[in-house]
Design a protein around this motif. Structure first.
Motif, PDB file in Angstrom:
ATOM      1  N   GLN A  61       0.818  -1.205   0.000  1.00  0.00           N
ATOM      2  CA  GLN A  61       0.000   0.000   0.000  1.00  0.00           C
ATOM      3  C   GLN A  61       0.855   1.260   0.000  1.00  0.00           C
ATOM      4  O   GLN A  61       2.072   1.201   0.136  1.00  0.00           O
ATOM      5  N   HIS A  99     -11.203  10.754   1.028  1.00  0.00           N
ATOM      6  CA  HIS A  99     -12.040   9.568   0.867  1.00  0.00           C
ATOM      7  C   HIS A  99     -12.586   9.098   2.209  1.00  0.00           C
ATOM      8  O   HIS A  99     -11.898   9.173   3.225  1.00  0.00           O
ATOM      9  N   ASN A 101     -13.261   6.154   4.529  1.00  0.00           N
ATOM     10  CA  ASN A 101     -12.688   4.817   4.697  1.00  0.00           C
ATOM     11  C   ASN A 101     -13.632   3.972   5.547  1.00  0.00           C
ATOM     12  O   ASN A 101     -13.377   3.707   6.716  1.00  0.00           O
ATOM     13  N   ALA A 148      -7.474  -0.497  -2.707  1.00  0.00           N
ATOM     14  CA  ALA A 148      -7.514   0.963  -2.530  1.00  0.00           C
ATOM     15  C   ALA A 148      -6.300   1.614  -3.181  1.00  0.00           C
ATOM     16  O   ALA A 148      -6.410   2.668  -3.817  1.00  0.00           O
ATOM     17  N   ARG A 151      -6.811   1.651  -6.880  1.00  0.00           N
ATOM     18  CA  ARG A 151      -7.785   2.687  -7.260  1.00  0.00           C
ATOM     19  C   ARG A 151      -7.132   4.062  -7.300  1.00  0.00           C
ATOM     20  O   ARG A 151      -7.350   4.838  -8.231  1.00  0.00           O
ATOM     21  N   ARG A 152      -6.329   4.387  -6.281  1.00  0.00           N
ATOM     22  CA  ARG A 152      -5.681   5.703  -6.251  1.00  0.00           C
ATOM     23  C   ARG A 152      -4.717   5.856  -7.421  1.00  0.00           C
ATOM     24  O   ARG A 152      -4.658   6.913  -8.054  1.00  0.00           O
ATOM     25  N   TRP A 166     -12.421   5.045   0.174  1.00  0.00           N
ATOM     26  CA  TRP A 166     -11.034   4.643   0.124  1.00  0.00           C
ATOM     27  C   TRP A 166     -10.949   3.274  -0.504  1.00  0.00           C
ATOM     28  O   TRP A 166     -10.208   2.975  -1.362  1.00  0.00           O
TER      29      TRP A 166
END
Length: 166
Positions: A61, A99, A101, A148, A151-152, A166
């Protein structure tokens, strides 16, 4: 008028101030909210992003974490990327999005920043919190990259509309 004097001019005093503080305390207890930050550290020359793998949660992450009491989001981001990646910001990061979460809690939000100007004096060595870290080319992200995080990355580099979650 100095900044402190100007702030005092608008501070509520007496019973009105006490009532405002009591209401604030009530709402903190009744509706506590947590706030986190994450940063997408991007090396333009290598078209690579910096990812971490914690010792206590699965997946790769973006670096980041919680905003502590008395700390700004920017201070939290600077602290987290330093702790998790030996990365120092050399210019202000860009706030990309915020976002909800909902997987963390019904009151958690994450501020997501784009970090393009930074330095790293040495690779981050594994410790009790970070098992692994490193820069990964956009076309060769680790298989266990979290949804997540994917996606970012897609929102920033592929023009995907930002999700409110998120």
């Amino acid at each position: 008028m100095t900044g402190a004097n100007q702030q005092d001019r608008f501070r509520q005093k007496g019973w009105v101030g006490l009532r405002a503080r009591l209401f604030h305390f009530y709402f903190v207890l009744r509706r506590p909210m947590t706030l986190g930050v994450r940063g997408l550290v991007y090396d333009k020359t290598r078209r690579a992003v910096f990812l971490i793998r914690h010792t206590y949660v699965p997946g790769w992450q973006l670096p980041g974490g919680g905003v502590e009491t008395g700390e700004t989001m920017l201070e939290a981001l600077e602290r987290e990327v330093q702790e998790e990646g030996n990365i120092a910001l050399t210019a202000p990061p860009q706030l990309q999005s915020i976002h909800f979460n909902r997987q963390a809690s019904p009151r958690d939000h994450v501020a997501f920043y784009l970090i393009e100007a930074f330095s790293q004096n040495a690779p981050k060595l594994p410790d009790h919190e970070i098992a692994e870290s490193g820069f990964f080319p956009l076309d060769a992200l680790p298989e266990a990259t979290t949804p997540a995080t994917l996606r970012r990355i897609a929102e920033v580099f592929d023009g995907v509309a930002p999700s409110p979650y998120w």
